[in-house]
Every structure is written in C-alpha cells, then in structure tokens.
Motif scaffolding. Structure first.
Motif, PDB file in Angstrom:
ATOM      1  N   GLU A   1      65.325  48.056  67.661  1.00  0.00           N
ATOM      2  CA  GLU A   1      65.869  47.812  66.320  1.00  0.00           C
ATOM      3  C   GLU A   1      67.396  47.926  66.340  1.00  0.00           C
ATOM      4  OE1 GLU A   1      63.605  51.001  64.546  1.00  0.00           O
ATOM      5  OE2 GLU A   1      62.504  49.520  63.354  1.00  0.00           O
TER       6      GLU A   1
ATOM      7  N   HIS B   1      57.236  48.179  58.329  1.00  0.00           N
ATOM      8  CA  HIS B   1      56.395  49.313  57.929  1.00  0.00           C
ATOM      9  C   HIS B   1      56.154  49.248  56.429  1.00  0.00           C
ATOM     10  CE1 HIS B   1      56.709  51.248  61.818  1.00  0.00           C
ATOM     11  NE2 HIS B   1      58.029  51.123  61.785  1.00  0.00           N
TER      12      HIS B   1
ATOM     13  N   GLU C   1      58.832  50.818  54.398  1.00  0.00           N
ATOM     14  CA  GLU C   1      60.205  50.277  54.383  1.00  0.00           C
ATOM     15  C   GLU C   1      60.263  48.871  53.785  1.00  0.00           C
ATOM     16  OE1 GLU C   1      61.433  50.648  58.471  1.00  0.00           O
ATOM     17  OE2 GLU C   1      61.684  52.829  58.317  1.00  0.00           O
TER      18      GLU C   1
ATOM     19  N   PHE D   1      66.183  53.254  59.239  1.00  0.00           N
ATOM     20  CA  PHE D   1      65.188  52.284  59.729  1.00  0.00           C
ATOM     21  C   PHE D   1      65.295  52.131  61.246  1.00  0.00           C
ATOM     22  CE2 PHE D   1      64.465  49.348  55.757  1.00  0.00           C
ATOM     23  CZ  PHE D   1      64.311  50.466  54.953  1.00  0.00           C
TER      24      PHE D   1
ATOM     25  N   ASN E   1      65.262  53.578  64.315  1.00  0.00           N
ATOM     26  CA  ASN E   1      64.863  54.758  65.089  1.00  0.00           C
ATOM     27  C   ASN E   1      64.314  54.344  66.442  1.00  0.00           C
ATOM     28  OD1 ASN E   1      62.662  53.573  63.962  1.00  0.00           O
ATOM     29  ND2 ASN E   1      61.601  55.477  63.452  1.00  0.00           N
TER      30      ASN E   1
ATOM     31  N   GLU F   1      62.678  51.852  67.641  1.00  0.00           N
ATOM     32  CA  GLU F   1      61.381  51.223  67.881  1.00  0.00           C
ATOM     33  C   GLU F   1      61.577  49.880  68.579  1.00  0.00           C
ATOM     34  OE1 GLU F   1      58.210  51.979  64.617  1.00  0.00           O
ATOM     35  OE2 GLU F   1      60.124  51.803  63.562  1.00  0.00           O
TER      36      GLU F   1
HETATM   37 CA   LIG Z   1      62.169  51.710  62.602  1.00  0.00          CA
END
Ligand SMILES: [Ca+2]
Ligand SMILES: [Ca+2]
Ligand SMILES: [Ca+2]
Ligand SMILES: [Ca+2]
Ligand SMILES: [Cu+2]
Ligand SMILES: [Cu+2]
Lengths: 697, 697
Positions: free
Chosen positions: B534, B599, B602, B624, B626, B628
């Motif tokens: 991300e 998600h 989010e 947001f 983090n 991923e």
């Molecule tokens: Ca994320």
C-alpha cells in the motif's frame, strides 16, 4: 502566401538559362546526380518589416519565395536553399542563397548524404537491395512466403520501409530496410527481416551491404546468414497474417452491435446560426471579440498571425513548428527512428475533412493550397472552422443556504454559456493522423490541442522485447515511442515589450501574533519573478508554478496585465535527451517551454532537412539561447505538446484520438479588470419567488 | 439509499423513550447543551455483503441508517454517531454506536470543541462577540460605516464569516470572526476587521476575547485597540464599496455587446434521439455497452457502483470523497483556513441545474433526495444525464501518398464518431460551485472531471501582501488557495483480484551489433513492476510512467488485461504537507494517487467531522497504509483532482469553469484484443474513384 502565378513565374525563373542553375525538368526524370528543384514555397516575411506595416505607416513588405534545389550534379553534391524576390517576378527579382534563417554554420546548404531521401536516392540504392534479396529469395519464401527481386519486378510481393535519420552528420549514409507485406495496412504488418546498406555519396558502385538482421541476430554477409539458416537457427515463430481486414478502419460485423447505436450520434450544432465572419481573400476571421489572420505553408500547415481579443494584440504568431517522434526498440529500425514530420510537410499532407465526423455538420470547410512543383495544389476542404458548445458553462453561481430549506432553495442563480470557435486541420503523415485544433474561447482564452490517430509504426513481435511495448497482434509489437509537437507562440501582449513571469508556489515559515501557540508554522506563498535570460524550462512539479507573459501596463487594480500559459493534457518533452538519433537537431523537443528573444533570423525552431543531421545540424535550436535578456523585450515562447505513447492492443486498428491527446491553454491573467463574461447575452439570471418554489427568469 | 419512510421511522425510533437518548425535538429549539439529532443519512452497505448478492446467490444485505447525534447534555459533551438497522424499522432494529468505519481511536465520538459549528454554537458565542463589537461601534462606524450589535439587533449592518478549523485536537476552540458587508456577494466584500474569541467547551461564561486584528496589527484588548485608533494608527486606505452589482453574475450593459453574440450559442444536441436508458427505480443506466448504478448521499452527493463495460466489471465503486480547500495569507482567517466541503454536504448543497446552460437542452434531469431531519428533501433536477458529441473523432485514418497528387489524394479514409454519456451535478458549497462530470465514452474509457466556479473567498486588500494573491477589486485581494478533490475508484477489473502496475519510462544504455560505430548509446525502455505494498504516490515527472490496474487474466495476445489511469488536466496534491491546519486530517489530499487494500472498515477517505481535528483526527487516512500487499488483491485507488488557484482579476465576478478545471481518464490498456470502435455504426468509410476526384461513401 505566394500566388499560383508567383509560383509558376519563380519556377520558370529558376529554370531559365539566365539563372545558371542547370536544372532537370521535370524533376521526376532526374537522377540523384542531376540538379533539380525539390520544391518552392512561401518564404515568411520578417517581423521587423511586418510590424511597421500593420501598426504604423510602414510600406507593405515585399514577398519572397523560397526554393530547395537538389544539386547532385556538383562536384561536392549538396542541397541548397534559395530565396527569390521581390515578387511578382520582375527584372528586380533576384535569386539569392537563403542562409540567414539557418544557424548551423552552413546556411541553406545540406550535404548530399543528409538530404531528403527522395525517389532518386531510392532508385540509386535499389540495385544493391534487389541483388541481396534475390540471393536469399529461397529463404524469404520459406520464412515469410514472400520475395523481393526489385520494386519493378512482377514476382516481388514484399515491400519495405527504411530508417530515419539516414545520416548523423552528412559524412555517410546508412539505409536500413525493414520488409512488410504490401497491404494498405503495411504499418501493422512488419516482418522480422532487415537489410542494412551503407550508401555514402552519389556513386552507387561504392554502396555495400552492412548486413542482415533477423531473429535478433546480425549477419554481416549473405553467406553467414545462409549458414545460420541452414543450421536451423532462423525461424519465424509468429507468422504475420497475410490478410489485413483486421487492421482496416471498417465496421466489423463480427463484433455485433450495441443497443440504440444505430441512431445518429449527438452533434454540436450552431443553433443560432453563424456567429463568426471569414474574409477568405485575406484569410481573416472575426469571432465574438477575436480576430486573426491565417496562413498555410507546405511544411508547417496552418499558422496564425496578429491574434487580437477585443482589439488588443495578444499574439503576433502562433504556429506548429515540428512534430518529433522517437521510437524505442532493439531492432535496427525501431531503435534508431526519429522523425521530424515537417520533413514530409504538414501542409502537403493535409487533406479533406469529413463533415459531421472530423468536424461538426455545418462547419465551414476551406481549401488550402501550396506550391507543388510549378503548379499549385489545392487541398479541398482541408481546414474547417466552426463554433462549438464548450460542454460546460463559462461562469455560474447559485446563492446557497446552509439551513434547512425546501423547494429550489436559493434566491438567485446566474449562469453564462461558453462556446469557442475552432479552427482545425488534420495532416496524415504516413501512418499518423495529427489533428490540430485551435479553440478561441469567449472568455479570451485560447486552447491549442493536438491529437493523434492512425496506425502505429509497429515492429515484428519478439517474446524477449516486452520492454519496448506490448504484443498487439499475432506477429506485431506496438513499439513504444514519444511524440513531441513543438509550437511557437510569439506573444505580443499589448505590444512587443513583454516579460516572462514565473510565479512559484512555495511553503515558507510564518508566525502570527494572534497565534502564539503555533510558533513558526508552514504557510504557502507566491514567489514571482521575471525570467532574466533566455532559457529552456520545464513545468514545475505538482503544478506549483504559474507562467505568465506580462506587459508593464497595469489593469485598474494596479496588477500587470498578462496572459497565462496553463498546462493542459500531456505537456511533455522528449524522454531521452542524449540519443545519437536526436542529439542536436531536436533540441526544441527537450523542454516543456522555452523563452527566447525575437530575431528575424530565428523564425523557425527547426529546418526542413535537419532530420538527417543529429550530430551536425543545419539549424540548432540550442544556439537561440545565447544569454540575451528576456525582460521587457520582444520575446517568443516555444512550447511542446505530445504524448508518451504507451502502446496497447486498443491501438489496433488505429490509435484513438480520445486518449492520444495533448493541449495547452492561454488565458487572461489580470489582463482585464474583470472577467469578460459580462457583455455576453447567452446567459440566465434566475430569481426565486417568496416561497422558493417559483422561478423567475 | 434509505426511503423517506425509513428516515421518519428511524427519527421516531431515536426520539422514543425506549432509545434513552433524551433528544430535543425539533433540534432548532435546542441549545448547545442539549442532545439532538444532527442528521440521519444512508449508511453504505459493506462490500463483503454486496458482492455475494450481486455476483452469486448471497442474500440481499440488510439496509442501515446512520445518525449523528450532538450530545451536549453529557458531562463530557460530545458528538456521537450511530447505526440503526436493519431497516425497515422492526422489533429487530437496533441502535448501535457506529465506530467501525473510523480509525482514529474514538470511533464515532467527536469532542464537543471539534463538532460541527452549528447555529447552537453560534448562539452561545454571540453575546461575547456582540459585546466586543458594541464597545468599538464608534470606530467601526468611522472605518467601515457599519456596526454589529448582534445578529438580531435592527441597527446591525455588518455580517461576518468565521474560521475553519475551529479546533486542532478538540481540547479547545477558537472563533475568528471576519466582518463583511451584508450583500449577496459577501464573499467578495471582506472588511479588514477580525475579532478572535476563545470559546472552549459548552459554558459561555468561560469564553474570552483573544484580540482584535486590523491593519495587519494585533490588539489583545479592546483598550489597546482604541488607543491605537486614537493615535491615528488605524486607517482604511482602500474602502470596500457598499454597492455590489459589479460582483453579481448579471449582464453588464456598460460592457457593450459583441457582434452576432445576440444569436443563440451552439449546443450539442442528441440528433438521433436518446441512446441511453435509465431505470429510475433502480437508479440504473445503460449506454452503448456501459451499465452502472447511481447512489446519492448527503455528504458525498453522487456515487457510482458496479460500473461495467460490455458486461465486464471495471469498477465496483466510483465516488467523490472530499473537497479540501486550503488558503494562504497573513490574516487570521486566510492564513488558517482549510475546508473539507463534505462537512457541508455535497448532496445537501446540490440543487437545480439549468437546462441549456448547466446541461445541454434535451438533457434528462433527475431529482435527488436526502434525509433532512425527519423529512426527506427532494432536490428538483439536481442531476443531469445526457449524451454529447465528443468534439473529436474517435478514430481516423486516411491512406496518404508522398508523391505529387491531385484531387483528394488518397485511396480510402475511415473515421468513427465519438460520443460520451455525461452524468453531472453541481454542488454550491457557500461561495463555490463545483461541477462534477462523469463521462462514459464509447471506446470504454471513462473521464472524471471537476470544475469550479462561484465566488472567491476573498480577503481585504493589503499593499504588502502581494505574495498571497493579486488585488482583484478596490479593497479585495484574491487569496491564493489550493483545491484538492479526492476520489475513490475501487477498480474491480474482471473481479476483485487486481494489481497496480507502474510502467516507468527510462533511458538505459544499449548497444547493437549492427551499429558498432555507436558503441553504447542511450535508449528508452519500459520498466514495469507491480506495486508491492500500500502506498501514496505521485505521477512521474514529465509523464514518464504509466499506471494500470491489471488482472492476471490475459487478452488474445497474452498481455494482462487492465485499465490505465491517465492524468488529465491539473492533477495535483496539496502544496503544504505540514500545515498545522491540515496536518493529519487531510492526508488523503497529499498525493496524486494512493493504493490500498479494500476493507469494510475503510469505505471513506475522510469523516464528516474530521475538519476540526487536524492534530487528533477522528479518521486518519494515513493509517490505511499498514504495509499490506496490494498484489493480486482487492485494491482501491484513491486519486486527487484539483487546482492551484492562482487568483486573478478575471475571477471577478466569479471564477470561470473554463480555466478552473481538472480531470482524469480511465482507459482500457490491453483490456481488449483491439479497439472497441469496430462495432460502431456512426462512421464513414470513403474510397476515392480512379481519378481521385470522386468520393465513394
Ligand atoms: Ca491497509
Ligand atoms: Ca538569443
Ligand atoms: Ca513577442
Ligand atoms: Ca478492487
Ligand atoms: Cu504514437
Ligand atoms: Cu478557487
């Protein structure tokens, strides 16, 4: 523009014995070792002569023609450009070398190796090519089902294209031939077969084979190639189809139909009738405050002069100067190709526009003409002029209320209609169709746009060469390439004395006595300064600068009156600044903007035959930048539009105008005391009644 | 969207004794220390529940409402958000705190100091403001010819605006009042008079005067201000005119007329009739291969779901998320202002569109509605849908010839018409009119555009503050500001598993055996890679990268099918990343693009009341990211449009839509096997006759 009679008279003068040029006429009967006329065209009139005429009581300047003559018959064969005038031809008319607009050191002279690769040069190298291809005819038959015994041989069923540039400094010439299937869509049907010839000078006996390339391998002789082939090292894993309907821009029944698409598409229509006037004698146009003159040349196509809004001059000259295309690849052709499309002539390659498709139904279609040998060719309906809906209102506000409300919920609403006069032409330079669009908006802004459609110049597909573009058909790779289209905008904002102001948007530290708890904190501010010296420059990252051509004259609020240059879609420069194929003859394409002082000796960014001289340019744009002041002087802005053409399967059959688009906008910036919508009558002012459920127009 | 009946039932449920919320009804009778409903709106349905329903045999997901309740009556006063469902209201319906979509740590709770500054808070600080202004009434009379004795006092003839944000972390609140003349164009009539109040908490007895600012000077007490005034240190050198017609969007007779402008302007007309279908029950639209659903919310206005082209899903959700505006200056108001316009509600602030001006004559005008208290407000004709001429052909090629030719000079010419379905609405958030335009093009591309008109939020003019914008009227400075409009595009290209590919255009060293004389030379190549994690990222300089959302599924040529994200006009992010007024609650506006995993928690970039919490956000977009993976996953792309608003005199009376424009284009990139023009019937294929002077259509 010179008249057809002028052209014929100049032609006759050049061919007269008195001229002493010893020219072959007609030129198509000449060989490369003869002298003959390449073309005649209008020579622009120097600005220093025009301004006193249009703004004062100066005399009307004399007209001149220019002529490029291929002088292959000389001991040292060259191309030489001449200026002929004054016109009409009289006993005062002289033929002089045209040197003063070329700064490369050799004036209007171009060495033979670098001159335009015309049919005569083609013919000279044809025997060597045919002999090589005849030797390998059995192999090309097996690989591609095709042979080349020479262009005039009935058995020949392959065609070819070749490289550009063919020379780097004029001391030698290389011809890289890439074969294709001979169809209308040849650009999409490349074959993996290259023949490279060294063809220096005018003596074909000195021409030699450099080698053959296929399967990403180089063979310096026919024998070596044949050995590899016999050893099974040469294959054609992705055969090019012979059919070509897939690549024609015809309707494809097999794709079906879309519901309701059989109905006529929408169209911008001049509902109220024509709101513009055209003087076709003077090529002069007036439209809702705008006025301008148009001109047309063989190389550059459409040009604008003396562009005024509400009687005040904004631009002296606005013209396209060059369209550069540089390709990427690892084949002899794609890796080395750099085109300058004025070499083929935007004026010469423009043609009829289709009403209702290229331009709206009801557009005014004008002919364009240019000298073609002794004659003048008329391009029917090559320019269209129309007024179109802008698609959005010009200005709009509704009073609003944050509280709860019912009904229409406002007290008044104003909205003004936007429209623009478009002047458009389309030049098809081989594979590509360039659409040039100049939009004169009612608010005093002017948008310049260029779009590209037409065929990719594709390469054969190699599994290993994905870094140069995707596979777009069975045997075809869409070679990545840059398009950079260079324009000249000689702004004369309220006269010739202008400055180029750059207003940078910066973050600085600020503190305020009423916010003691914040201490020093980040604050945006504008840092404006005039460009001091001639410079090539790029638009700031994240749009954090404004570029304005300003006058020292101020508006009612004391602000300097100016026109802003606002980036639009895809404002780019060339990716690779130091390629051997675009090194010094393409400097104009290497920045987003450039600002220079105006000189009669620097009317053009490029020269017609610069294309084959990357290492020894006839005309070097970089030399314009000799540290002259550009503050409160007569300055010209050069700018680039273009596209990084990330090719895709959707480029088949042709690239779409919808995505291959680039634009820039010039807009008043404190030029007026207020917006120029106030005098427009195409507007609404709506007030609601007491209960807000009633509208009063 | 929830129905009017749902809204009323939810309202009644919230106010029922059983709910235990102790709400004052109607809210306008409440004070800031009461509990009352701020608003009810539709709560979106989680994507994890929607996909099984629309793509499989999942059950229809339950509907929920959301409600913001101002709980000023609590010991620690707060704003609290709730979710109410399932709907319709039944005995299964529950009122739960809505926490899961806010990641700031406090869920749906917002501290009192940071909550929406409504009429109740206004009323609470009014006595202090009126008392200060009453003390200086003699001075304001002399300086501005105006007084403020309180909003309800008949003698009062000034109005004011105030600051945003009013708090930084919710622990305190500051009210900065800037006075204006009470006209319809108040935004352009600022007065150089600021009163700053500290207004922490709900007890007005603790509210204090921080100071008065005028003439760029700060006075911490009324006495100090009066001393300076008496000493002659306070002047008003550029008096604001009391008249305001100059700033109204009405026709100005004194500007004259332009020849022929009295005629009706051109207009794009659906000549063939409607080529689209609208299901107004489902808010479902079909147009030449496109299909999509529309939704409307109070905060965000128009949203699109399940966008498909030719039956294949491209985008799950496309929606505007926030419009941030940050101002620059050295006054208490301009220096500190950051707006999030969803705070005022794009749905709530949209209103009627004017046919023929805001949208073409013949457009379909749809109503929009949103819950407004217990009732549902209908916005008449707030959305328009129309098909328009693209203005340029979609695809075009003419076979050309380089030799001399006469007549039309080609053998065939193909051209295809381009058109697009536009969905448009205009939200007027106070001074600004935002026009949102979504264009679905026949080639499968989709353009998102936003334009701004309406009034500048201007500042009083100071001779010394040119670095914050030009003087645009006698006493008015056009304060420089950024607009950044954040959008969400949850691409689901052929399913939810997608990657975000970045294809960089680089110059590398290359050598080729057939060019030994060149040695190693510069060559362009494409370097493609998927984004791994991300990230917030910016468009590459000089456009030297392509951004594509790709599927692992391939087209006929083995290329991964994707949609490209192509920059258009003015793709910008916020200038100042570390301003105390936009520090942590505006992270979404600080990059051109961002890519995150999808998600249910989010769904939104921002929260409604984040605006007043720059240092302690209720919702932090930065979280947001983090780390991923975003490779072959369900990803969302967030992008920003906007303008660096370099203000100008031509912003008076209103900013022009023609220049204040921003856009982005999504286009198929190897998504199909070829361009999607082949099935279109609105086209021409023209062949010339033998003599090239005849055209066969
Ligand atoms: Ca994320
Ligand atoms: Ca110079
Ligand atoms: Ca100039
Ligand atoms: Ca997704
Ligand atoms: Cu291209
Ligand atoms: Cu603005």
């Amino acid at each position: 523009q010179i008249t057809p009679a002028d052209t014929a008279a100049v032609w006759d003068l050049l061919h007269s014995p008195a001229a002493g040029l010893n020219l072959t006429d007609p030129p198509f009967t000449a060989s490369q070792t003869d002298n003959y006329v390449a073309f005649i065209d209008t020579l622009h009139t120097n600005k220093s002569a025009v301004l006193p005429y249009i703004d004062g009581n100066g005399l009307q300047p004399a007209k001149f023609a220019r002529a490029v003559i291929f002088e292959g018959g000389r001991t040292v064969p060259i191309s030489q450009e001449y200026m002929i005038g004054p016109l009409p031809v009289s006993n005062r008319t002289r033929i002089q070398k045209l040197d003063y607009i070329f700064n490369g050191g050799k004036g209007g002279t171009v060495p033979f190796n670098a001159r335009f690769f015309d049919l005569q040069r083609d013919a000279a190298s044809e025997p060597l090519l045919a002999s090589v291809m005849t030797e390998v005819a059995d192999i090309t038959t097996e690989l591609f089902g095709g042979v080349y015994y020479g262009a005039d041989d009935d058995r020949t069923d392959l065609i070819y294209t070749f490289d550009t540039p063919v020379s780097t400094d004029g001391s030698s010439a290389v011809r890289i031939v890439m074969f294709r299937y001979p169809t209308e869509v040849e650009f999409l049907q490349p074959l993996d077969f290259y023949v490279i010839l060294d063809i220096p000078g005018t003596d074909p006996s000195k021409y030699t084979l450099r080698g053959i390339v296929t399967n990403e391998k180089f063979f310096s002789t026919v024998d070596k190639f044949r050995q590899a082939y016999d050893a099974g090292e040469i294959t054609n894993p992705y055969p090019q189809p012979r059919d070509y309907e897939w690549a024609q821009l015809t309707r494809k029944e097999e794709m079906g139909t879309r519901p309701l698409e059989n109905k006529l598409a929408p169209q911008s229509i001049e509902l109220g009738g024509k709101r513009y006037k055209i003087d076709t004698q003077q090529n002069y146009v007036e439209y809702l405050g705008w006025s301008f003159y148009m001109s047309w040349t063989r190389q550059l196509g459409l040009m604008f002069f003396d562009v005024k809004f509400k009687g005040e001059r904004i631009i002296y000259e606005l013209s396209m100067q060059e369209a550069t295309a540089q390709y990427a690849g690892n084949t002899p052709k794609a890796a080395s190709t750099v085109y300058h499309d004025t070499h083929y002539g935007f004026g010469a390659q423009s043609a009829v526009l289709v009403e209702g498709f290229d331009c709206p139904f009801g557009a005014t279609l004008l002919n364009a003409s240019y000298p073609d040998g002794r004659h003048t060719t008329i391009k029917p309906q090559a320019i269209c002029i129309f007024e179109a809906d802008y698609g959005f209102p010009l200005a709009r506000h509704r009073t609003s209320s944050f509280g709860p409300f019912q009904g229409y919920g406002f007290s008044d609403l104003g909205v003004v209609k936007a429209s623009a006069l478009h002047v458009r032409h389309i030049a098809t330079v081989g594979n590509y169709d360039y659409l040039f669009d100049f939009a004169f908006n009612v608010d005093g802004s002017l948008e310049v746009g260029v779009r590209a459609s037409g065929y990719l110049q594709a390469s054969p597909y190699y599994k290993t060469q994905g870094r140069f573009g995707p596979r777009v058909h069975n045997s075809t790779q869409g070679s990545y390439h840059d398009h950079v289209v260079t324009f000249k905008a000689d702004f004369d904002v309220l006269g010739t004395k202008n400055s180029f102001q750059v207003t940078e948007l910066k973050t600085v530290k600020q503190s305020q006595p009423w916010f003691p708890e914040l201490g020093e904190f980040d604050q945006m501010e504008l840092q404006a300064s005039n460009l001091k010296r001639e410079k090539q420059l790029n638009f700031a990252e994240n749009g954090q600068a404004m570029y304005t051509v300003i006058s020292e004259r101020t508006n009612a609020w004391g602000e300097k009156r100016g026109y802003r240059i606002t980036p639009g879609h895809s404002n780019i420069h060339l990716t690779s600044p130091n390629s051997p194929f675009s090194r010094k003859q393409s400097e104009f394409s290497k920045s987003h903007l450039a600002v220079t002082r105006v000189h009669d000796t620097e009317p053009y960014a490029n020269s017609w035959q610069n294309i084959n001289l990357p290492e020894a340019p006839q005309h070097d744009f970089a030399k314009f930048f000799n540290d002259e002041s550009v503050e409160d002087e007569d300055i010209t802005v050069w700018f680039n539009l273009g596209m990084h053409h990330f090719t895709r399967s959707e480029d088949i059959p042709v690239t779409l105008f919808t995505e291959a688009s680039s634009s820039i906008l010039f807009a008043p910036q404190n030029f007026f005391d207020r917006a120029q919508e106030g005098d427009l009558q195409n507007r609404r002012w709506i007030e609601t009644g007491e209960d807000q459920d009633e509208l009063n127009f």
